[in-house]
Design a protein around this motif. Sequence first.
Motif, PDB file in Angstrom:
ATOM      1  N   ARG A 130      12.915   1.260  -2.950  1.00 46.76           N
ATOM      2  CA  ARG A 130      14.197   1.124  -3.526  1.00 46.76           C
ATOM      3  C   ARG A 130      14.672   2.092  -5.000  1.00 46.76           C
ATOM      4  O   ARG A 130      15.730   1.934  -5.328  1.00 46.76           O
ATOM      5  CB  ARG A 130      14.010  -0.029  -3.929  1.00 46.76           C
ATOM      6  CG  ARG A 130      13.946  -1.077  -2.422  1.00 46.76           C
ATOM      7  CD  ARG A 130      14.868  -1.180  -1.580  1.00 46.76           C
ATOM      8  NE  ARG A 130      16.468  -1.226  -1.978  1.00 46.76           N
ATOM      9  CZ  ARG A 130      17.065  -0.762  -1.007  1.00 46.76           C
ATOM     10  NH1 ARG A 130      17.454  -0.244  -0.448  1.00 46.76           N
ATOM     11  NH2 ARG A 130      18.529  -1.102  -1.506  1.00 46.76           N
ATOM     12  N   GLY A 131      13.465   2.985  -4.997  1.00 42.74           N
ATOM     13  CA  GLY A 131      13.858   3.890  -6.396  1.00 42.74           C
ATOM     14  C   GLY A 131      13.638   2.568  -7.888  1.00 42.74           C
ATOM     15  O   GLY A 131      14.434   3.034  -9.019  1.00 42.74           O
ATOM     16  N   ILE A 132      13.564   1.346  -8.012  1.00 42.52           N
ATOM     17  CA  ILE A 132      13.553   0.308  -9.220  1.00 42.52           C
ATOM     18  C   ILE A 132      11.646   0.568  -9.611  1.00 42.52           C
ATOM     19  O   ILE A 132      11.400   0.306  -8.751  1.00 42.52           O
ATOM     20  CB  ILE A 132      13.362  -0.717  -8.760  1.00 42.52           C
ATOM     21  CG1 ILE A 132      14.857  -0.102  -7.648  1.00 42.52           C
ATOM     22  CG2 ILE A 132      14.272  -1.228  -9.701  1.00 42.52           C
ATOM     23  CD1 ILE A 132      16.294   0.162  -8.891  1.00 42.52           C
ATOM     24  N   SER A 135      13.509   8.789  -4.084  1.00 39.35           N
ATOM     25  CA  SER A 135      13.392   6.741  -3.121  1.00 39.35           C
ATOM     26  C   SER A 135      14.140   6.807  -1.335  1.00 39.35           C
ATOM     27  O   SER A 135      13.364   6.472  -0.576  1.00 39.35           O
ATOM     28  CB  SER A 135      13.148   6.137  -3.848  1.00 39.35           C
ATOM     29  OG  SER A 135      14.001   6.330  -4.625  1.00 39.35           O
ATOM     30  N   GLN A 138      21.371   6.537 -12.774  1.00 44.41           N
ATOM     31  CA  GLN A 138      21.094   7.368 -11.696  1.00 44.41           C
ATOM     32  C   GLN A 138      21.544   6.470  -9.823  1.00 44.41           C
ATOM     33  O   GLN A 138      22.096   5.281  -9.524  1.00 44.41           O
ATOM     34  CB  GLN A 138      19.015   7.087 -11.505  1.00 44.41           C
ATOM     35  CG  GLN A 138      18.891   7.878 -13.000  1.00 44.41           C
ATOM     36  CD  GLN A 138      19.515   8.737 -13.077  1.00 44.41           C
ATOM     37  OE1 GLN A 138      18.654   9.526 -12.947  1.00 44.41           O
ATOM     38  NE2 GLN A 138      20.113   9.655 -14.528  1.00 44.41           N
ATOM     39  N   GLU A 139      21.775   7.369  -9.398  1.00 46.69           N
ATOM     40  CA  GLU A 139      21.935   7.183  -7.638  1.00 46.69           C
ATOM     41  C   GLU A 139      21.106   6.944  -6.689  1.00 46.69           C
ATOM     42  O   GLU A 139      19.441   7.373  -7.302  1.00 46.69           O
ATOM     43  CB  GLU A 139      23.378   8.380  -7.422  1.00 46.69           C
ATOM     44  CG  GLU A 139      24.077   8.550  -7.790  1.00 46.69           C
ATOM     45  CD  GLU A 139      25.298   9.677  -7.548  1.00 46.69           C
ATOM     46  OE1 GLU A 139      24.842  10.555  -6.545  1.00 46.69           O
ATOM     47  OE2 GLU A 139      26.242   9.328  -8.072  1.00 46.69           O
ATOM     48  N   HIS A 140      20.680   6.712  -5.550  1.00 46.11           N
ATOM     49  CA  HIS A 140      19.922   6.349  -4.426  1.00 46.11           C
ATOM     50  C   HIS A 140      20.209   7.334  -2.950  1.00 46.11           C
ATOM     51  O   HIS A 140      20.713   6.031  -2.602  1.00 46.11           O
ATOM     52  CB  HIS A 140      19.588   4.814  -4.603  1.00 46.11           C
ATOM     53  CG  HIS A 140      18.373   4.731  -4.177  1.00 46.11           C
ATOM     54  ND1 HIS A 140      17.277   4.692  -3.714  1.00 46.11           N
ATOM     55  CD2 HIS A 140      18.586   4.113  -2.980  1.00 46.11           C
ATOM     56  CE1 HIS A 140      16.282   4.554  -3.208  1.00 46.11           C
ATOM     57  NE2 HIS A 140      17.003   4.136  -1.933  1.00 46.11           N
ATOM     58  N   PRO A 165      15.683   2.301 -12.626  1.00 43.75           N
ATOM     59  CA  PRO A 165      15.493   3.071 -11.712  1.00 43.75           C
ATOM     60  C   PRO A 165      15.260   4.383 -11.533  1.00 43.75           C
ATOM     61  O   PRO A 165      15.080   5.218 -13.262  1.00 43.75           O
ATOM     62  CB  PRO A 165      17.020   3.130 -11.023  1.00 43.75           C
ATOM     63  CG  PRO A 165      17.782   2.406 -11.805  1.00 43.75           C
ATOM     64  CD  PRO A 165      17.219   2.082 -13.269  1.00 43.75           C
ATOM     65  N   TYR A 223      18.100   8.495 -19.702  1.00 47.19           N
ATOM     66  CA  TYR A 223      18.550   8.650 -19.078  1.00 47.19           C
ATOM     67  C   TYR A 223      20.594   8.587 -19.406  1.00 47.19           C
ATOM     68  O   TYR A 223      20.220   8.204 -20.427  1.00 47.19           O
ATOM     69  CB  TYR A 223      18.630   7.371 -17.818  1.00 47.19           C
ATOM     70  CG  TYR A 223      17.556   7.249 -17.404  1.00 47.19           C
ATOM     71  CD1 TYR A 223      16.825   7.500 -16.525  1.00 47.19           C
ATOM     72  CD2 TYR A 223      16.350   6.167 -17.533  1.00 47.19           C
ATOM     73  CE1 TYR A 223      15.857   7.523 -15.307  1.00 47.19           C
ATOM     74  CE2 TYR A 223      14.882   5.952 -16.822  1.00 47.19           C
ATOM     75  CZ  TYR A 223      15.029   6.623 -15.755  1.00 47.19           C
ATOM     76  OH  TYR A 223      14.007   6.667 -15.235  1.00 47.19           O
TER      77      TYR A 223
END
Length: 287
Positions: free
Chosen positions: A104-106, A118, A155-157, A112, A151
């Motif tokens: 999930r990138g967390i 991810s 941030q995107e996923h 994030p 940051y």
Amino acid sequence: MMRRGLAALMACVAMAATANAQSDLVRRGDYLVNGILICGNCHTPRGPAGEIMDPAGEIMHKAFSGGQSFDEPSFRVTAPNITQDKETGIGNYTDAELKRMLRRGIKRNGVPVAVMPSGFYEIMTDRDLDAVIAYLRTIKPNRNAVPHPIYRMAQEHPIPPGGETPYTEAMLSDKLKRGFYLATIALCMECHTPIGPQGREFASKLGAGGSEFEGPWGVSVSRNITNSKTRGIGGWTDDEIKRAITQGVSKDGSMLKPPMSFRYYANVSATDLDAIVAYLRTVPPKE
């Protein structure tokens, strides 16, 4: 007495089976982490030719202790320490926290991740995710603090089309599905799909190349890996594609630059390599 003896024997058998299953997971994790997932490509210190080696040609003891830095408009990040060090690495992460970070990138603090794609790991089977974590647990602690990330925007996923949900083990028995799965977690389209104003242009330019990567090696540009015969790899033989992936040698014999991770892809099995090439043959040509 016989019942006790039988119970003890059954307990021993169960323990042996558990140990074997765990060792199988670690072996699978080793294959993934040091091969198709190219984890060391970012998390191990790099020089102009790749990972920093000692005189014997082995990766130095700093492997996986954090390395490459990225300074982009939206963030400044150094790939973190993923050894089992409890203070500077991931030694205090639970398995569940590691799974959430990978898929999930967390991070465990709810922030994030940046750079690590991810979204490309959303597709990973549960077994492969368990295997990666089982292997990471075997990496010896290496104390090495990297700078805290900065940051500059949210941030995107991004998730590649078809990679939104985890695959099952049964799906991997299909050669094309296996090839897509492997090419996804190998991050092929993460590097070889250009970024537009709205992010990765998966819908219109999947595999068209053109992204620039600056590092100790200078600047490299990802090539077109669609089936275009003039711009892509449509005119390449299977062996030429495999050589580029595993040896970093282009069709014309020239050497490819990092961050192309051929040193890791050289560890990919022949069966998996065949599946990847079979999938790449299905990528529509882009000029």
